[in-house]
Each structure stands twice: as C-alpha cells, then as structure tokens.
Design a protein around this motif. Structure first.
Motif, PDB file in Angstrom:
ATOM      1  N   MET A  80       0.795  -1.208   0.000  1.00  0.00           N
ATOM      2  CA  MET A  80       0.000   0.000   0.000  1.00  0.00           C
ATOM      3  C   MET A  80       0.842   1.280   0.000  1.00  0.00           C
ATOM      4  SD  MET A  80      -3.079   0.132  -0.476  1.00  0.00           S
ATOM      5  CE  MET A  80      -4.613  -0.635  -0.257  1.00  0.00           C
ATOM      6  N   PRO A  81       1.983   1.315   0.700  1.00  0.00           N
ATOM      7  CA  PRO A  81       2.768   2.552   0.689  1.00  0.00           C
ATOM      8  C   PRO A  81       3.180   2.958  -0.724  1.00  0.00           C
ATOM      9  CG  PRO A  81       3.612   1.096   2.392  1.00  0.00           C
ATOM     10  CD  PRO A  81       2.596   0.327   1.607  1.00  0.00           C
ATOM     11  N   GLY A  82       3.409   2.001  -1.623  1.00  0.00           N
ATOM     12  CA  GLY A  82       3.786   2.327  -2.996  1.00  0.00           C
ATOM     13  C   GLY A  82       2.693   3.081  -3.722  1.00  0.00           C
ATOM     14  N   ILE A  83       1.451   2.726  -3.483  1.00  0.00           N
ATOM     15  CA  ILE A  83       0.324   3.408  -4.128  1.00  0.00           C
ATOM     16  C   ILE A  83       0.236   4.859  -3.648  1.00  0.00           C
ATOM     17  CG2 ILE A  83      -2.196   3.465  -4.304  1.00  0.00           C
ATOM     18  CD1 ILE A  83      -2.144   0.408  -4.272  1.00  0.00           C
ATOM     19  N   GLY A  84       0.503   5.076  -2.385  1.00  0.00           N
ATOM     20  CA  GLY A  84       0.496   6.440  -1.837  1.00  0.00           C
ATOM     21  C   GLY A  84       1.518   7.320  -2.535  1.00  0.00           C
ATOM     22  N   TRP A  85       2.706   6.771  -2.774  1.00  0.00           N
ATOM     23  CA  TRP A  85       3.751   7.531  -3.465  1.00  0.00           C
ATOM     24  C   TRP A  85       3.352   7.821  -4.913  1.00  0.00           C
ATOM     25  CZ3 TRP A  85       7.030  10.299  -1.041  1.00  0.00           C
ATOM     26  CH2 TRP A  85       7.501   9.905   0.209  1.00  0.00           C
ATOM     27  N   ILE A  86       2.693   6.873  -5.545  1.00  0.00           N
ATOM     28  CA  ILE A  86       2.244   7.061  -6.923  1.00  0.00           C
ATOM     29  C   ILE A  86       1.185   8.171  -6.983  1.00  0.00           C
ATOM     30  CG2 ILE A  86       0.975   5.978  -8.825  1.00  0.00           C
ATOM     31  CD1 ILE A  86       2.411   3.345  -8.056  1.00  0.00           C
ATOM     32  N   VAL A  87       0.247   8.129  -6.053  1.00  0.00           N
ATOM     33  CA  VAL A  87      -0.792   9.162  -6.015  1.00  0.00           C
ATOM     34  C   VAL A  87      -0.171  10.525  -5.736  1.00  0.00           C
ATOM     35  CG1 VAL A  87      -2.817   9.970  -4.734  1.00  0.00           C
ATOM     36  CG2 VAL A  87      -2.638   7.568  -5.390  1.00  0.00           C
ATOM     37  N   LEU A  88       0.730  10.599  -4.780  1.00  0.00           N
ATOM     38  CA  LEU A  88       1.400  11.855  -4.454  1.00  0.00           C
ATOM     39  C   LEU A  88       2.192  12.369  -5.654  1.00  0.00           C
ATOM     40  CD1 LEU A  88       2.141  14.038  -2.393  1.00  0.00           C
ATOM     41  CD2 LEU A  88       4.055  12.589  -1.687  1.00  0.00           C
ATOM     42  N   GLY A  89       2.942  11.484  -6.296  1.00  0.00           N
ATOM     43  CA  GLY A  89       3.721  11.869  -7.478  1.00  0.00           C
ATOM     44  C   GLY A  89       2.818  12.352  -8.606  1.00  0.00           C
ATOM     45  N   GLY A  90       1.701  11.667  -8.811  1.00  0.00           N
ATOM     46  CA  GLY A  90       0.748  12.090  -9.841  1.00  0.00           C
ATOM     47  C   GLY A  90       0.162  13.451  -9.543  1.00  0.00           C
ATOM     48  N   GLY A  91      -0.141  13.695  -8.280  1.00  0.00           N
ATOM     49  CA  GLY A  91      -0.685  14.999  -7.886  1.00  0.00           C
ATOM     50  C   GLY A  91       0.321  16.114  -8.097  1.00  0.00           C
TER      51      GLY A  91
END
Length: 131
Positions: free
Chosen positions: A1-12
């Motif tokens: 799950m932490p990887g998805i958070g980084w992806i969302v943050l990076g996308g934002g």
C-alpha cells in the motif's frame, strides 16, 4: 500500500506542475500587451481567474506596466479594475496613485463621472504606500 500512496502523491505533484506550466502567464500577457499596445492579452488572462483573485492579478499587471513607464496603459487598466472591482482597496490605491504621481494623465484619463462613480477618497486615504 505505501507504494500506491507515493504514486498518487507523485501524480498529484506532476499534475500541479503541468497545470502551472500550461496556465497563461500574467507576466507574459503584460509583455504582449506592451508590444502590441493593447490590453487584450492581460484582460484574457484576468478573466480566466476567479473573481476573488482578479484584484491581485490587476494589481500585478498594473504594477508591471507602471514600473515599465507604460503609464497610459496602466491608467486604462486601472479604469478596468475600478469598473470590475471598484470597492477593492487596490482599485482605490491605484486611482489615488495615478492622481498623485501623474496628475496630467489622471486629468486626461479620469472623467468627473468616473471619479464620482468609482473613487472613494476615504478608502484611498487608508491605503499605504504599496496599496
């Protein structure tokens, strides 16, 4: 799950950076206005801003024109600011600034009707040296 958070943050962050790069620049619009001696580029950028952000945008553009000694263009933009946001402190500041620093230009550019309609001396008197 932490990887998805980084992806969302990076996308934002990426979306924000892209938005900032593609958003019309007010400074660029001022330069185009000066080159073409036409306020339309500035007005187009300002109209895309929220109503609450417009007085700040006008102030920025007027300041750039004023400091570039494009005083007649600055006066025209002050008139537009007053017509669209006449009760804002920054509109009152700029009307007063033109009248104090460029009285001949103010006499030519601000009719009695304009001043009667938009100028609030008591508000302008409260504005400091930078609005």
């Amino acid at each position: 799950m932490p990887g998805i958070g980084w992806i969302v943050l990076g996308g934002g962050i990426g979306a924000f950076v892209l938005w900032r790069l593609l958003r019309p620049s007010l400074d660029g619009a001022v330069q185009r206005a000066i080159a073409g001696e036409d306020l339309q580029p500035i007005m187009e950028v300002l109209e895309k801003r929220s109503t609450s952000a417009q007085p700040t945008g006008y102030n920025h553009a007027i300041r750039r024109l004023w400091d570039s000694y494009q005083r007649p263009m600055a006066l025209s933009l002050v008139r537009e600011l007053a017509k669209n946001h006449g009760t804002s402190n920054i509109a009152q500041y700029w009307i007063k600034q033109v009248m104090v620093v460029e009285p001949a230009l103010a006499k030519e550019g601000f009719s009695k009707e304009f001043l009667d309609t938009y100028f609030q001396p008591e508000v302008a008197a409260q504005c400091g040296p930078v609005g």
